[in-house]
Structures are given as C-alpha cells and as structure tokens.
Enzyme design. Structure first.
Site, PDB file in Angstrom:
ATOM      1  N   GLU A 159     -10.498   4.700   9.055  1.00  0.00           N
ATOM      2  CA  GLU A 159     -10.605   4.344   7.634  1.00  0.00           C
ATOM      3  C   GLU A 159     -11.107   2.912   7.454  1.00  0.00           C
ATOM      4  O   GLU A 159     -10.565   2.128   6.672  1.00  0.00           O
ATOM      5  CB  GLU A 159      -9.251   4.537   6.941  1.00  0.00           C
ATOM      6  CG  GLU A 159      -8.776   5.983   6.994  1.00  0.00           C
ATOM      7  CD  GLU A 159      -7.507   6.262   6.186  1.00  0.00           C
ATOM      8  OE1 GLU A 159      -6.720   5.335   5.982  1.00  0.00           O
ATOM      9  OE2 GLU A 159      -7.325   7.424   5.779  1.00  0.00           O
TER      10      GLU A 159
ATOM     11  N   ASP B  41      -2.573  14.347   6.909  1.00  0.00           N
ATOM     12  CA  ASP B  41      -2.099  13.080   6.338  1.00  0.00           C
ATOM     13  C   ASP B  41      -0.937  13.295   5.371  1.00  0.00           C
ATOM     14  O   ASP B  41      -1.124  13.200   4.164  1.00  0.00           O
ATOM     15  CB  ASP B  41      -3.282  12.425   5.593  1.00  0.00           C
ATOM     16  CG  ASP B  41      -3.026  10.975   5.252  1.00  0.00           C
ATOM     17  OD1 ASP B  41      -1.986  10.453   5.673  1.00  0.00           O
ATOM     18  OD2 ASP B  41      -3.872  10.374   4.578  1.00  0.00           O
TER      19      ASP B  41
ATOM     20  N   ARG C  23      -1.550   4.027  16.817  1.00  0.00           N
ATOM     21  CA  ARG C  23      -1.555   5.200  15.933  1.00  0.00           C
ATOM     22  C   ARG C  23      -2.688   6.166  16.275  1.00  0.00           C
ATOM     23  O   ARG C  23      -3.847   5.744  16.462  1.00  0.00           O
ATOM     24  CB  ARG C  23      -1.674   4.757  14.469  1.00  0.00           C
ATOM     25  CG  ARG C  23      -0.523   3.864  14.046  1.00  0.00           C
ATOM     26  CD  ARG C  23      -0.694   3.390  12.623  1.00  0.00           C
ATOM     27  NE  ARG C  23      -0.296   4.339  11.624  1.00  0.00           N
ATOM     28  CZ  ARG C  23      -1.003   4.629  10.540  1.00  0.00           C
ATOM     29  NH1 ARG C  23      -2.199   4.103  10.337  1.00  0.00           N
ATOM     30  NH2 ARG C  23      -0.541   5.477   9.645  1.00  0.00           N
TER      31      ARG C  23
ATOM     32  N   ARG D 120     -11.453  17.348  10.183  1.00  0.00           N
ATOM     33  CA  ARG D 120     -10.651  16.143  10.430  1.00  0.00           C
ATOM     34  C   ARG D 120      -9.391  16.449  11.244  1.00  0.00           C
ATOM     35  O   ARG D 120      -8.934  15.612  12.027  1.00  0.00           O
ATOM     36  CB  ARG D 120     -10.271  15.547   9.082  1.00  0.00           C
ATOM     37  CG  ARG D 120      -9.183  14.513   9.147  1.00  0.00           C
ATOM     38  CD  ARG D 120      -9.017  13.878   7.800  1.00  0.00           C
ATOM     39  NE  ARG D 120      -7.823  13.068   7.746  1.00  0.00           N
ATOM     40  CZ  ARG D 120      -7.450  12.412   6.670  1.00  0.00           C
ATOM     41  NH1 ARG D 120      -8.179  12.482   5.566  1.00  0.00           N
ATOM     42  NH2 ARG D 120      -6.364  11.676   6.662  1.00  0.00           N
TER      43      ARG D 120
ATOM     44  N   TRP E 285     -13.691  12.717   3.413  1.00  0.00           N
ATOM     45  CA  TRP E 285     -12.408  12.456   4.085  1.00  0.00           C
ATOM     46  C   TRP E 285     -11.871  13.671   4.840  1.00  0.00           C
ATOM     47  O   TRP E 285     -10.876  13.575   5.558  1.00  0.00           O
ATOM     48  CB  TRP E 285     -11.365  12.006   3.055  1.00  0.00           C
ATOM     49  CG  TRP E 285     -11.771  10.762   2.342  1.00  0.00           C
ATOM     50  CD1 TRP E 285     -12.557  10.684   1.229  1.00  0.00           C
ATOM     51  CD2 TRP E 285     -11.460   9.403   2.696  1.00  0.00           C
ATOM     52  NE1 TRP E 285     -12.737   9.368   0.863  1.00  0.00           N
ATOM     53  CE2 TRP E 285     -12.065   8.562   1.748  1.00  0.00           C
ATOM     54  CE3 TRP E 285     -10.695   8.829   3.719  1.00  0.00           C
ATOM     55  CZ2 TRP E 285     -11.955   7.176   1.799  1.00  0.00           C
ATOM     56  CZ3 TRP E 285     -10.581   7.448   3.762  1.00  0.00           C
ATOM     57  CH2 TRP E 285     -11.215   6.640   2.817  1.00  0.00           C
TER      58      TRP E 285
ATOM     59  N   GLU F  70       5.298   9.957  13.279  1.00  0.00           N
ATOM     60  CA  GLU F  70       5.272   9.151  12.058  1.00  0.00           C
ATOM     61  C   GLU F  70       5.433  10.071  10.849  1.00  0.00           C
ATOM     62  O   GLU F  70       4.723  11.065  10.717  1.00  0.00           O
ATOM     63  CB  GLU F  70       3.938   8.398  11.977  1.00  0.00           C
ATOM     64  CG  GLU F  70       3.802   7.527  10.742  1.00  0.00           C
ATOM     65  CD  GLU F  70       2.466   6.769  10.701  1.00  0.00           C
ATOM     66  OE1 GLU F  70       2.051   6.195  11.729  1.00  0.00           O
ATOM     67  OE2 GLU F  70       1.828   6.778   9.632  1.00  0.00           O
TER      68      GLU F  70
ATOM     69  N   LYS G 291       1.094  11.104  13.196  1.00  0.00           N
ATOM     70  CA  LYS G 291       1.663  11.671  11.970  1.00  0.00           C
ATOM     71  C   LYS G 291       2.130  13.097  12.254  1.00  0.00           C
ATOM     72  O   LYS G 291       1.521  13.788  13.074  1.00  0.00           O
ATOM     73  CB  LYS G 291       0.626  11.671  10.847  1.00  0.00           C
ATOM     74  CG  LYS G 291       0.263  10.259  10.397  1.00  0.00           C
ATOM     75  CD  LYS G 291      -0.593  10.239   9.143  1.00  0.00           C
ATOM     76  CE  LYS G 291      -0.973   8.797   8.820  1.00  0.00           C
ATOM     77  NZ  LYS G 291      -1.641   8.613   7.528  1.00  0.00           N
TER      78      LYS G 291
ATOM     79  N   LYS H 191      -3.661   0.180  13.951  1.00  0.00           N
ATOM     80  CA  LYS H 191      -4.556   1.182  13.363  1.00  0.00           C
ATOM     81  C   LYS H 191      -5.957   0.697  13.688  1.00  0.00           C
ATOM     82  O   LYS H 191      -6.358  -0.393  13.260  1.00  0.00           O
ATOM     83  CB  LYS H 191      -4.343   1.252  11.857  1.00  0.00           C
ATOM     84  CG  LYS H 191      -5.338   2.147  11.115  1.00  0.00           C
ATOM     85  CD  LYS H 191      -5.005   2.214   9.626  1.00  0.00           C
ATOM     86  CE  LYS H 191      -5.970   3.107   8.872  1.00  0.00           C
ATOM     87  NZ  LYS H 191      -5.599   3.233   7.443  1.00  0.00           N
TER      88      LYS H 191
ATOM     89  N   GLU I 218       0.850  -1.188   0.000  1.00  0.00           N
ATOM     90  CA  GLU I 218       0.000   0.000   0.000  1.00  0.00           C
ATOM     91  C   GLU I 218       0.889   1.243   0.000  1.00  0.00           C
ATOM     92  O   GLU I 218       1.810   1.374   0.813  1.00  0.00           O
ATOM     93  CB  GLU I 218      -0.921  -0.006   1.234  1.00  0.00           C
ATOM     94  CG  GLU I 218      -1.832   1.200   1.263  1.00  0.00           C
ATOM     95  CD  GLU I 218      -3.162   0.949   1.976  1.00  0.00           C
ATOM     96  OE1 GLU I 218      -3.502  -0.211   2.252  1.00  0.00           O
ATOM     97  OE2 GLU I 218      -3.867   1.943   2.252  1.00  0.00           O
ATOM     98  N   ARG I 219       0.598   2.119  -0.940  1.00  0.00           N
ATOM     99  CA  ARG I 219       1.369   3.361  -1.116  1.00  0.00           C
ATOM    100  C   ARG I 219       2.864   3.086  -1.349  1.00  0.00           C
ATOM    101  O   ARG I 219       3.718   3.876  -0.937  1.00  0.00           O
ATOM    102  CB  ARG I 219       1.196   4.301   0.082  1.00  0.00           C
ATOM    103  CG  ARG I 219      -0.242   4.561   0.476  1.00  0.00           C
ATOM    104  CD  ARG I 219      -1.069   5.172  -0.614  1.00  0.00           C
ATOM    105  NE  ARG I 219      -2.461   5.304  -0.200  1.00  0.00           N
ATOM    106  CZ  ARG I 219      -3.452   5.652  -1.034  1.00  0.00           C
ATOM    107  NH1 ARG I 219      -3.212   5.887  -2.305  1.00  0.00           N
ATOM    108  NH2 ARG I 219      -4.680   5.752  -0.595  1.00  0.00           N
TER     109      ARG I 219
ATOM    110  N   GLU J  33       3.826   9.310  -0.883  1.00  0.00           N
ATOM    111  CA  GLU J  33       2.418   9.186  -1.275  1.00  0.00           C
ATOM    112  C   GLU J  33       1.844  10.483  -1.845  1.00  0.00           C
ATOM    113  O   GLU J  33       1.314  10.496  -2.952  1.00  0.00           O
ATOM    114  CB  GLU J  33       1.595   8.738  -0.066  1.00  0.00           C
ATOM    115  CG  GLU J  33       0.107   8.662  -0.353  1.00  0.00           C
ATOM    116  CD  GLU J  33      -0.719   8.271   0.859  1.00  0.00           C
ATOM    117  OE1 GLU J  33      -0.135   7.944   1.897  1.00  0.00           O
ATOM    118  OE2 GLU J  33      -1.958   8.285   0.747  1.00  0.00           O
TER     119      GLU J  33
END
Ligand code: GCV
Length: 889
Positions: free
Chosen positions: A345, A424, A378, A395, A600, A446, A419, A341, A221-222, A452
């Site tokens: 999501e 994000d 996380r 968000r 999102w 993080e 993060k 996580k 992923e990514r 990405e």
C-alpha cells in the site's frame, strides 16, 4: 453464581479450619458470622454497585472499563511483594486497591483487626517464594505463568501469588480480581481447595500484543475513539497517565506488548527526540509488564539516515540499523521490537532492490537480537494496482505467494504477522492459508479490535466469535490436526515464538468510544491468553465485571454480543461476499459498486447472471490450492464449500442452490432483512435493561443501538436493491423494491430542495435524494430553509414516521417534521450533528430519525423543513410511515 463463588471461597476457609481441627488465623465464631454477614451484604449490595458501568467523562481510567473494584479481596489481608520490581509493586497496588479499606467493606461490617494482622498475601516470582518460604511447594513456572496457593494454620495464614516471572505474579492478581465474576471459566473446585489445588495458568502464546496505528500528529489511522493517548503535534504527549491506565487495562487481560505507532508514516519515530519521548511511554507501561514496540519504515536509512540506499543487504544500511537499535536500547532497555509494513500500500520495501522480505526482516532482526528484541514482519504485502479485468488476478493469493517460498529463511527472532484472513479484516473470510504454509517460521495472527470494516464502533459487533473460528480452524498441515491456534502459539511446529496481535485503535474518547466495543478489547486479551476460551464465556466474564452481575443483565447482554457479528454479516456481506463497502473510501457504509472494479482487489464479481469470485484451481485464480490438501479439496468445489464462504471461492448463478435448497439470490434478500431485524432487536433487548444497570451507561448505549438499527436498514436496502437490479430476479417474499409506507423525497412538493443523484445509486432509495444547497449567502438570507411536502392519502391512524436523511460533516443542519403546520411530536425538530464519515451524500451518512405516534388522516399535509448549515445541505432521502403498533423500536 457470584454468591455461590463467594460462599465456596468462604467454605475454603472453614473447610481448612475443620480439617486442621483448629481455627484458621484468628477466626472464631464471631468472625465466621462476620464473614457470612459481609459476604451476604457484598452479594446483595456491593456487587451491584461495584460492577455497574460508569461511562461518565472523568479522567480516562482503567476503572471505567472492566476494572471495577472486586468485592472479595479483603480475604487477602496484608499484601507484600517479595521482590522490588515495579511490576510486583503494581501487583501489590492492584490487590491492595481492593482491600485498602477492609474496615469499611461494602455492607458496613468491619473486618476484625486480628484477621487483618494475621493474614498475609505474598507476591513474587517462584524463586523469590522459594527463598522466602523454602517449605512452600511453589513449582517452577513458565514466563507469564502464575500459581496461587493458600496455607493456613492456627497462628496465621499466607496466600501466595507466585509467577514464573514478575508478569506472571501480576497476572495472578488479575486472575483473582476476575474470579468472583468469572463464572464457569474457573472451576469452583479450585476455590474449594486452594491449598490442595492451587490456581495455576500459563499464557498459551508468548506474543500477546496490541498494535496502535497512531500518528505523531495525534490522529489514529482507523481509530474511532478520538485522538491519540500517546502523541500530539508531532511529539509524545506530556500527560501519559492514560497510557499507564491503558497498560493496566492491557495487563489485566495478559497483554504484554504494545506497538505504539502506525505502520504507515513511521519514519519520524526514529528521530532522537521522538525516541526520548517513546522512552517515557515505555516508562509508563513498564510497571504493568507491557513492553513498548514500534513500527519502522524500512527506508529510514535513506529517508533520515542520509544514506544513498536502504538496501537491506548493504553493509552501511545494516550498520545504520545496528546503531539506531543501540540508541533505542540505551533509553528503553526492555524494548520489545519492530513491526514492519513494507512493499505494501505504498510503503517502501526490499522489493525496490530486488530483495525479499526475509532480507529486510533479518537485517532488522540482527540488530535487535543481541538485546532480546523481535521483528514482527507483516505478511500484508500485495499489489494494490491489480487489474480487475484479469480473471486470474487475486489479492488473496499474495501473502502465500510471497512468504511461503521464504519459509525457513527468517532469523529466529522474526515472526511473520498475518491477518486472520487473506484479504483485510472483512466480516467473513476464510483463514489465511499462509498459517499452514510456514512450518519453519514463527507466526502471529493479526486481528482488528478497532472495527474498521465491522461498523467502526457505531455498530455493535462482538468480534471474539470471528477470531475464534479462525483460531479453531484445522489447517490439516501434512494431513494431521493443526488448528491455527496451535500454529500461532508455536506448538504445532515447535516454534518458541508466536502469538496474536490486535490492532486496537484506542483513543482519548473512552478508550474505544463505545462502551460495548470494549468487550472486544477484553476478549482479545483473553483469547490471546487462552484461545480455548469460548467467546460466550468471555462475554459473560466481561459483562459481569463491566455492566452488571444480575443474571438477567448478563443473559441479555451476552445474547446481544453473541448475535451481533452474525447480524452484521447478514446485513453487510453474507455468503463470503465480504463487507460490501466502498473499498477506496471510508470502509463504513454500503458501497457495492465500490467493492468492484478497483485496483485493491476486493471484488465480488457480480454480473447479471451470477456472483462470487472463482478462486478454484480448476477454473479460477488458484487461491484454493494454497491450502493443505484436505482443505484445498473442500474449497475447490462449490458443493463442499461451506455456504458462508461460497461466494469467496466460487462464482455461481443467482439461482444456485445452497445446502438447504434456498437460492443464492433469495438468501441475499432474506439475510439482509433478517440482519436488519436483528439490529432492531438489539434496541428492544437493551430497553429491557432500563433501571437494571447504570443509568449513564444505559443512556449512552441506547441511541447507538437505535442508530445501528437505522443504518442496518440503509445497508439492507442498498444491497437488496443492487442485487435486484442486477439479477432481475424478484424476492419470493415481495420485499425487495417494495417499501410500504415510504414517501420518496423526490416525489414531494419541493420548495428550495433540488433533486440530486446519490452516488453510488444504491445508497439512496431509488438512487435519488433532495438537497437544500443554498450556496450563496444572499440566497440563504432570503430563504434559509427548504421544504418537502406530501399529502397523506391512506387510512386514518397513528404512525411512527421515520425520516431518512443525510447527516453530513461540516455543519449542523436542522430538520423539522410538521403535520398541517403543527410540530408532529415532542421530538419532531432535531439537529443533524452526528459525526458520520465523509462529506458527500451516501450510505456512510444516511441516517434516520423516528418521530413516534403521529396521528394522520386522509388529506393531512406532512412537511419536512430542512435548514442547511455550513456544508451540510439538510439532504433528505424519504420518509416512511410505519403503523405505530408494528414499529418495535
Ligand atoms: C495501516 C487496511 C487499512 C489501512 C491499514 C492497512 C494495513 O488496508 O485500511 O488503513 O494501514 O490495512 O493493515 O496496513
């Protein structure tokens, strides 16, 4: 500089001898001459060879990254480990690798036998050194810390590389390897007198991990560098050599943990067969001091454990985790821990049972604690079905709202992994306020190494400066100096855990796919080891080791690296708008509408009057109030918010004036033009290195930079035309909406091509393109290609013709440019075989090909012929005629 370093190194030995009035080891005048010869020849010939990049497709090894053989380590003679641990053996192997052929040191000179026999290097923990050499002044060292000391006498010389633990000793060896090319990062005085002033350094923070988001099926992923080095077809791969090479690479910059699987789709990793496989991965990484960690799905007790619930407070759930963790440690005794996580999501989480993240984290932590494992929980927890129409929805608030009230409720072996920004991994965000909101909880920052939102390794973006500004940010908790780097390293609030986690995404394609992207992996380790290192200094270190030590090469590459993040920010999302990409899609090309009106919560709230998200306490979402007082105050008002975050915190009219008096709208236009021009400049910068660096590396990187320069124009035009249309305010410099020399495909005489609307409209010039959609085999047989023709009406001259087309996956379309029926140049026919994201026409796959030096006169017919293939319809946006002399790349 390298010559200097080596001469100082050499001087150390001669100084030692003079002071003692004796000869060091077996050194006599001949040996001294030999050393001078060797050093001179190493500098002249050896280094140039040693540091040159080799990106050819051999087996994937760490040597292909920055671990080329250093040239000075023959000074260390015979190398032995004082202990028997695999990590110490790696340290010996690593040092010996560089001194295993002392008789044929680069330059042809030979090392005297007597020197080899009387020079010893010992590697071990401080305890081992004390035991073997009670008279040596080895200090007590912290875990990971190293101490390098030299002791010489007439009879023999001993170099000591001691560590607070085995890892420390290994890091000492890598520090030595870095030394000749690390420039200012190691004071030369240390080299002059290693006996008096030993080299000594300790890592700033205990957690220095990389996270892989690898799936069991081998996808990542990514990830933008091929398939997983760990997994394939639901299993751990048989060939784990790349894994140990990866661990070697990680260890060389001080990384001590690797979480190997995706935080999404984690459930199958607790399967007994998979755990056996993970044990093999752990075995491959262990000799390099890299501990294995894994992501877990908190619903596992129910999903694979056969329990009716995964409520973290249910005794059966706790027992299930205890048993599972025991199974893991039975096979992986140094297992590092879990990454989680949850409630994010679509991942299940404790909220399903009305429990908190602390409840879930502590259940896992209790199972891991007896074995010394940790939980990286996380803070990336948010609702991805936010209501865009709600002006208070935000968000950015989520992590603080959820985790701050839990401060002090986490078990000691839980670390909250946040993060660096509240959204994000955007091209620019403020630092997450949560770092200031957890004073009784261990924390880790993080960051993303895999790019990405920052160009997916197709664009050159050196991320260390982005991380550094987050680390240096002073949160002013309780009104005192609390830089984020000191919070995450545990010093601000006296936590004994904490650190940095880099989402790395390495794969089988040369680790990160693009050679220059490797600077980010290198920099991550260096920053986590010492967050006070300057990104520029790290870039210099990396360049010298990887590309070339020549000062001009270093200067050029470092300049490119340092300019790359600001350039990318300029052409993708300045003033705190974040990366203006399609949030629900690939996160790659421009998608200004896509980063609005989605659930999102990545929004910029642009309308006809103004742009930006009001996050103030007084009139907005209140996010600004999550920071400690002094910072909150600064962000509360547009006047005191730094320009580069203005639109993250405030909704302002397009005519709002920035600190230098320029309006927001004009800045948007200007920065996009400046950023795209900068990207074109990278091509020219790289071209100056031709013949000065490894040819394969040069040839590998050049087309990437050319592509970036073209894609930066796609970005520039998309953002500029979007805001021009919305604001209706013209560009003072007359560029927005005016493209001299541009001939639109939809205005051409078309044969076979159909005019299509591109979605989103801003991703194509005037929102339209032409597509050769010959669906039926019969139709393709009759007419295999389509064409677009223009009659040239300008003055005669020579032009570079840029052809802007869409290169879709699923086929290799062909494109040909002719003038009056003749090929327009050597490279006037090409294939659309790039692997760009997504399968529909838009900014992700809009790319350009430039045919240089085409002579045109009035009345000439310029023609593009596109031959579709598979599902690639050879779609075309426009061509642009650029007077050849003015096109700089
Ligand atoms: C692993 C972003 C990425 C996701 C990633 C997620 C996360 O949303 O797009 O791919 O999922 O972050 O960090 O969990």
């Amino acid at each position: 500089m390298i010559g200097c370093a080596l001469l100082f190194w050499f001087r150390k030995f001669t100084v030692g001898r003079d002071q003692d009035g004796t000869t060091v080891g077996a050194w006599g005048p001949n040996e001294v001459q030999y050393m001078l010869r060797t050093i001179a020849s190493s500098v002249a010939f050896g280094l140039a060879i040693l540091v040159a990049g080799d990106s050819s497709a051999r087996a994937q090894t760490a040597d292909q990254a920055w671990l080329h053989e250093p040239s000075h380590l023959f000074l260390f003679g015979k190398v032995i480990a004082l202990g028997s641990s695999p990590i110490e053996q790696s340290a010996v192997q690593e040092l010996s690798r560089s001194i295993s052929h002392p008789a044929s040191v680069k330059g042809g000179a030979s090392l005297p036998r007597s020197w080899r026999e009387s020079t010893l290097t010992v590697i071990g923990t401080t305890e081992e050194v004390h035991e073997a050499y009670p008279d040596f002044p080895a200090p007590s060292l912290a875990p990971g810390e190293y101490w390098i000391w030299w002791n010489g006498s007439a009879e023999h010389s001993v170099s000591v590389i001691a560590g607070g633990d085995e890892r420390g000793a290994l890091y000492g060896v890598f520090a030595l390897r870095r030394l000749p090319v690390s420039g200012e990062s190691f004071p030369l005085t240390n080299l002059q007198n290693l006996h008096e002033v030993p080299l000594r350094e300790h890592p700033a923070m205990p957690i220095r991990w990389v996270d892989q988001w690898d799936n069991a099926d081998g996808s990542i992923e990514r990830g933008y560098a091929g398939r997983s080095i760990f997994f394939e077809g639901g299993k751990v791969r048989g060939d784990l050599k790349p894994v140990s090479e990866y661990a070697r690479l990680l260890a060389s910059v001080g990384i001590n943990g690797c979480n190997v699987n995706n935080v999404n789709n984690a459930v199958q990793f607790l399967d007994p067969e998979m755990i056996r496989g993970l044990a093999k991965i752990a075995d491959a990484m262990r000799p390099w001091g890299v501990r294995l960690a894994m992501s877990v799905d908190v619903a596992s007790p129910q999903k694979i454990g056969g329990l009716a619930t995964y409520d973290p407070l249910d005794p059966a759930v706790k027992a299930w985790w205890n048993a599972k963790v025991n199974d893991i440690y039975a096979l992986i005794p140094d297992f590092a821990g879990f990454t989680v996580k949850a409630d994010s999501e679509g991942q299940p989480g404790p909220a399903s049972y009305g429990r908190t993240p602390a409840d879930a984290a502590n259940t896992l932590a209790a199972a891991l604690a007896p074995h010394g494992g940790v939980v990286l929980y996380r803070a990336f927890v948010y609702n991805h079905h936010l209501d865009w129409n709600d002006p208070k929805a935000d968000r950015a608030r989520a992590a603080y709202d959820i985790f701050h009230p839990l401060d002090g409720k986490f078990a000691p072996n839980v670390i909250i992994q946040t993060k660096e920004g509240p959204i994000d991994f955007q091209v620019r965000e403020p630092v997450s306020p949560l770092f200031g909101g957890l004073t009784q909880t261990s924390q880790a920052m993080e960051v993303q190494i895999t790019q990405e939102y920052t160009g997916q390794q197709r664009h050159l973006v050196y991320l260390a400066p982005l991380w550094k500004q987050a680390l240096d940010f002073d949160m002013r908790v309780a009104g005192r100096s609390t830089p984020v780097k000191e919070i995450v390293s545990g010093t601000s609030f006296h936590r004994n855990l904490g650190g940095m986690v880099g989402v790395s995404g390495v794969g089988r394609d040369a680790w990160l796919g693009s050679p220059l992207a490797m600077a980010n992996l290198y920099a991550f380790g260096r920053v986590a080891w010492n967050p006070n290192l300057a990104p520029e200094e790290i870039a210099r270190e990396w360049t010298r080791q990887t590309i070339g030590a020549n000062e001009e090469v270093v200067r050029t590459v470092v300049k490119m690296l340092m300019q790359s993040w600001p350039a990318y920010e300029d052409y993708t999302g300045p003033l705190g708008l974040q990366t203006l990409t399609d949030i629900a899609g690939s996160h790659y090309g421009p998608g200004i509408e896509g980063s609005e009106n989605n659930g999102w919560g990545q929004w910029h709230r642009a309308d006809h009057e103004g742009v930006g998200m009001d996050r103030s306490v007084a009139t907005g979402t209140g996010f600004a109030g999550q920071y400690p007082l002094a910072v909150a105050k600064k962000y509360e008002s547009a006047a005191t918010t730094p320009d580069n975050l203005l639109l993250f915190f405030h909704h302002v009219p397009y005519t709002y004036k920035l600190h230098d008096g320029k309006t927001v709208i004009q800045y948007l236009y200007d920065s996009h033009y400046a950023g795209a021009a900068q990207a074109a400049g990278f091509v020219r910068d790289w071209e100056t290195l031709k013949g000065k660096i490894d040819t394969a590396l040069y040839d590998n990187v050049l087309p990437r930079l050319e592509y970036q320069a073209g894609h930066a124009i796609v970005w520039r035009d998309a953002v500029v035309q979007y805001f021009l249309k919305l604001s209706r305010i013209p560009d003072e410099q007359g560029r927005a909406g005016h493209y001299p020399g541009r001939l639109e495909a939809e205005d051409a005489r078309l044969d076979g091509y159909q005019i299509v609307d591109v979605k989103p409209w801003e991703d194509a010039s005037r929102g339209k393109a032409v597509s050769c959609d010959l669906k039926q085999p019969m139709q393709r047989e009759k007419q295999p290609s389509c064409s677009a023709e223009w009659t040239y009406e300008g003055p005669a001259g020579r032009f570079d013709i840029a052809v802007q087309y869409f290169d879709l996956q699923g086929g290799v379309a062909k494109v040909a440019l002719t003038v009056n029926g003749q090929a327009a140049g050597m490279d006037a026919t090409w294939v659309a075989d790039a692997m760009l994201p997504t399968r529909r026409l838009h900014g992700d796959n809009s790319t350009r090909h430039i045919v240089e030096g085409v002579a045109l006169k009035p009345g000439d017919t310029i023609r593009i012929e596109g031959t579709p293939d598979g599902s690639d319809p050879a779609a075309l946006d426009y061509i642009e005629l650029i007077p050849a002399a003015s096109n700089r790349h």
